[in-house]
Structure formats: C-alpha cells, structure tokens
Scaffold this active site. Structure first.
Site, PDB file in Angstrom:
ATOM      1  N   CYS A 166       0.702  -1.296   0.209  1.00  0.00           N
ATOM      2  CA  CYS A 166       0.080  -0.037   0.206  1.00  0.00           C
ATOM      3  C   CYS A 166       0.673   1.210  -0.043  1.00  0.00           C
ATOM      4  CB  CYS A 166      -1.097  -0.108   1.072  1.00  0.00           C
ATOM      5  SG  CYS A 166      -0.382  -0.273   2.791  1.00  0.00           S
ATOM      6  N   ASP A 216      -7.696   5.126  -1.791  1.00  0.00           N
ATOM      7  CA  ASP A 216      -7.214   3.980  -0.980  1.00  0.00           C
ATOM      8  C   ASP A 216      -6.894   2.814  -2.026  1.00  0.00           C
ATOM      9  OD1 ASP A 216      -7.209   2.192   0.904  1.00  0.00           O
ATOM     10  OD2 ASP A 216      -9.513   1.445   0.708  1.00  0.00           O
ATOM     11  N   HIS A 256      -6.319  -0.322  -1.215  1.00  0.00           N
ATOM     12  CA  HIS A 256      -6.238  -1.326  -0.519  1.00  0.00           C
ATOM     13  C   HIS A 256      -7.296  -2.497  -1.449  1.00  0.00           C
ATOM     14  CE1 HIS A 256      -4.497   0.803   2.792  1.00  0.00           C
ATOM     15  NE2 HIS A 256      -3.938  -0.210   3.050  1.00  0.00           N
TER      16      HIS A 256
END
Length: 466
Positions: free
Chosen positions: A165, A360, A362
């Site tokens: 990430c 994001d 993820h």
C-alpha cells in the site's frame, strides 16, 4: 450467526418450541429454481425481519437430504461470516466505520490547492460545486493492489496484496505530479462519459510507466529493486522516508537510461537518516543543486518535485501540527500527503475541517496494461475512483510525507513564501522551514552524494526525537 444457522438447521428436534404454522421456504420448486437463485442469496445475506422470525420447516419426505444441505450451508455461512468479519475489522482499523461521502458540513473543501465552497443552497446537479468537486476527485490517479503480474525478482510474489500500500500510495503521488506537468491542474477525466473516445496521449503517457512489470519504468518491481538499500522488499511494508529515497534513486537511475521523469526530485530532510528530529529545512541552495544535476549542468532550474518526509508525533499526529498540515492543501503546488493508519498507507488529496479525504490503494484489481501506442480504446477505469472516503487527521500515523510540484522558478518562489509564512504562524511547531543557504544540513542525492562532516548545533524544536 445463530439466526442464520437456525434458518438452515432442521427444527424437528426442537418439538417443544412453537413456530408459525405458515412455512417460509427458502428454496422453490424445481420449475422455479433458476428464477430464484438471487432471492436465495438475498435471503441468506440480507434477511428481512419476517424471514428471520419464521424458521424453515421441512417435510418428512426430504428430511435426510435437507439435513445434509443444512450442515453444508451452516459451514459455508460460518466461513463467509468469518471472512467478512476479518475484512470489516481491517476496514474499521484503517478507514474507520462508514466514513464515505461528504460530511454534513458546508466548510470549505480543499483539494490539491483548489478550494470548493460548499453551501446549504447548493444543488447536486452537473453544474454544482459538489459535482465539480466529485469530478475533480475522480480525475485523480488511483493505484491499488494488483494481482496476476509477473513475479518480482526471484520471489514468487505475483501480487502486492497486504504489503504494497505504501508503494501504491507513492505511485499515486508521482502519477499526479506527471499529470500536472503534462496536462495541468485543470485537467479532468472525461473518459467515463464517452467510453468510445481514446484518452489523451499525455494521459496515457502518464499511466504507462506505472505498469506492473520490469519493463515499466516506475513499476513496483523497479522500486523494490532500487529500494533494497532503504529496506524495500517484496512482502514487506515500508515507511514514507524509505519510499521517498527509493523514488529518488529510481528517478536518477532511469534518467541515466532515458528521460523518463521530466522533473527533478528533491527530498527535504533535516538529517541523513530522516529520524534525528527537528523540523526539516528546505534549503534553496540545495534545490538549485538538484535542478543543476537534473539538467546535467545546462540550466539552474527545472520542473521540480519536492518530497518532505515528516514524523509528527509518536503514536499519532500531534494536534499541534494539524492546522499547518491542513494549510498545505491550500498551496497551489500541493500534491497531497502520503499517510494513513499504522501499517496501512493511503494517498490523502483533500481536507475539510479536520478530515482528510484520500484515495485507497487497498482494493485488489487485476493487472492492466496501458500502451500509448495502441490503436484500440484503452480502458483506464481502474485508475480512478468516485467514492469520497475520509479519515480524521488526528488519527493518522505520525510518519507521513508531503508532496509539492513546482512547474518553474516563480512557482517555487511562491511555495517558499507560503511555507515561510506558515512556519511563522505555526506557534513553534513548523512542519518545515525555509532558508536561502546553509552548510549545516547535509544534502543527500542518490545521483551525487556530498558528505558534510560538520555537526548541526542549536536548539531542537518541539519535534519528537526518535
């Protein structure tokens, strides 16, 4: 879970309990079976109050078969529930529960140097401020976990799920710098509106180097290769300082091979290892040196990407720094922040009040190849997101990094002026300071290392010493 289990476990052994005499079958007759698959799934995962309160009743002729089905379904539902629970706990830890959309406030929203003034009277049609904000947000480049790429070096990793990430967040920041450089801050992604239109060449040139293979200049493969000195490795998580230095090394390496990055990179750091404490110092003399190195001595200035790794506390960001952190998003040169919760990085692109809005990394997506030379329409939808997510700034991990893009010298001078003013107004807690020249702060460049043995003296500020 008991409610779900009760729906599938036969009730014949529980004769003492009273039930509604009207059965509520979950499985239709064979003739209706194909038309009701979705209904079955809906009842399992989103049961209504009436369906939960009416347990399944079996007929004696199908008791054996349905007992077997009950056991199978019970096991399946338990597994799904456990997996969903783990994902939910992870999301709550990283993102906070249900923090999506725009909060019910009309405070100004700053998105990478652009202010959106919200109002109670504003309608959410295509011409509204909210719609313009959402279009701006969805035009930012998104990089997420990918699966199915070629193995990294001599490892077996074909995905970066659960560890990549920070690398993906840094790719977003660098892609945004390239997008600003080639198409300007006012560019908006129109490809989702007209899917049959080929995206701009400059846009494809921005995405292409971030492919997931060694052939792509700024791939996760190449970052790990050059970042070994700073602790980068497949399967391991790294912090903002290490990823900034790795990008500096990668840009230098690629510049020696080709002009793949059209801007100089300068890292603002108060010490050699970035961990001695004290606010980093942006030295204008050192920035000019970075630009001269980039232009191979032909010019004193070049388009510039500034990275400022920071440590703003121990367990979380010290509240003293939050006003200054928010103010950096008002700078026209802002590229946002690499930051997130501990062990889970995001790319923060906007602020409203004390919330940071982020992209994001993820989500897990299949590998996509972007080729600027192809004649076919390229699908780049996986590189954008239209869901606004936010996190309280006070809950961020204190290790983060700021990014700024300066197109020319005038742009850099304006940044220095804004940063100096912000430092003066920080009440003794500056994010970083600006100086014209000095000999006490080392300038470390991966292209040309200059060793300065003088030790820095003077008072430390209120930064945390690690």
């Amino acid at each position: 879970m008991k409610v779900l289990t009760d729906r599938f476990v036969p009730q014949s052994s529980r004769k003492s309990e009273k039930h509604d005499i009207s059965p509520t079958p979950l499985v239709s007759s064979d003739s209706e079976h194909s038309d009701n698959k979705c209904t079955l799934w809906s009842n399992v995962f989103a049961p209504s109050s009436s369906s939960v309160s009416q347990p399944y009743r079996e007929s004696s002729s199908t008791s054996g078969r349905k007992q077997l089905c009950a056991a199978t379904w019970t096991s399946f539902v338990k597994k799904v529930s456990m997996a969903s629970g783990a994902i939910k706990r992870f999301q709550d830890r990283v993102l906070g529960p249900n923090r999506t959309g725009l909060p019910s406030t009309t405070s100004d929203f700053w998105l990478l140097g652009v202010c959106y003034k919200l109002s109670d009277d504003e309608e959410t049609d295509d011409g509204s401020v909210v719609a313009a904000l959402k279009q701006d947000f969805s035009s930012r480049i998104l990089m997420t976990y990918r699966k199915g790429f070629e193995p990294i070096k001599d490892t077996s990793y074909t995905s970066d799920v659960n560890w990549g990430c920070m690398i993906r967040s840094s790719q977003m920041l660098f892609a945004q710098a390239l997008l600003f450089h080639r198409l300007g801050r006012s560019w908006r992604n129109k490809n989702s509106e007209v899917s049959s239109v080929q995206p701009e060449q400059e846009y494809l040139e921005t995405l292409e180097p971030f492919g997931d293979s060694e052939a792509s200049a700024f791939s996760i493969h190449n970052l790990i290769l050059v970042g070994e000195t700073y602790g980068l490795a497949a399967g391991s998580w790294v912090g903002p300082y290490a990823i900034c230095r790795s990008w500096e090394s990668l840009a230098c390496k690629k510049r020696k091979q080709s002009d793949s990055l059209p801007m100089a990179i300068h890292i603002v750091s108060g010490s050699e290892d970035g961990e001695r404490g004290g606010a980093p110092v942006l030295c204008i003399e050192d920035v000019i040196k970075s630009c001269v190195e980039f232009s191979r001595g032909e010019d004193e200035w070049a388009p510039l990407l500034l990275l400022v790794p920071l440590v703003l506390g121990l367990d979380r960001v010290n509240p003293r720094y939050i006003p200054s952190l928010k103010a950096t998003f008002t700078f026209p040169q802002s590229l946002g922040v690499l930051g997130g919760k501990p062990g889970a990085s995001t790319y923060i692109v906007g602020v409203q009040e004390d919330n940071g809005f982020y992209l994001d990394p993820h989500d897990v997506q299949q590998v996509v190849t972007v080729n600027k030379e192809t004649l076919d329409v390229v699908d780049t939808s996986s590189y954008h997101c239209n869901v606004l997510r936010y996190v309280p700034l006070e809950s961020l991990d204190p290790s983060l990094a700021l990014g700024f893009y300066c197109r020319d010298k005038a742009d850099f001078d304006d940044l220095c002026h804004r940063a100096s003013t912000l430092a003066e107004e920080s009440k003794g807690a500056p994010l970083f300071t600006v100086t014209q020249t000095h000999s006490l702060v080392n300038h470390h460049s991966s292209c040309e290392f200059v060793e300065d043995r003088e030790e820095e003296h003077g008072e430390e500020d209120d930064w945390q010493l690690l």
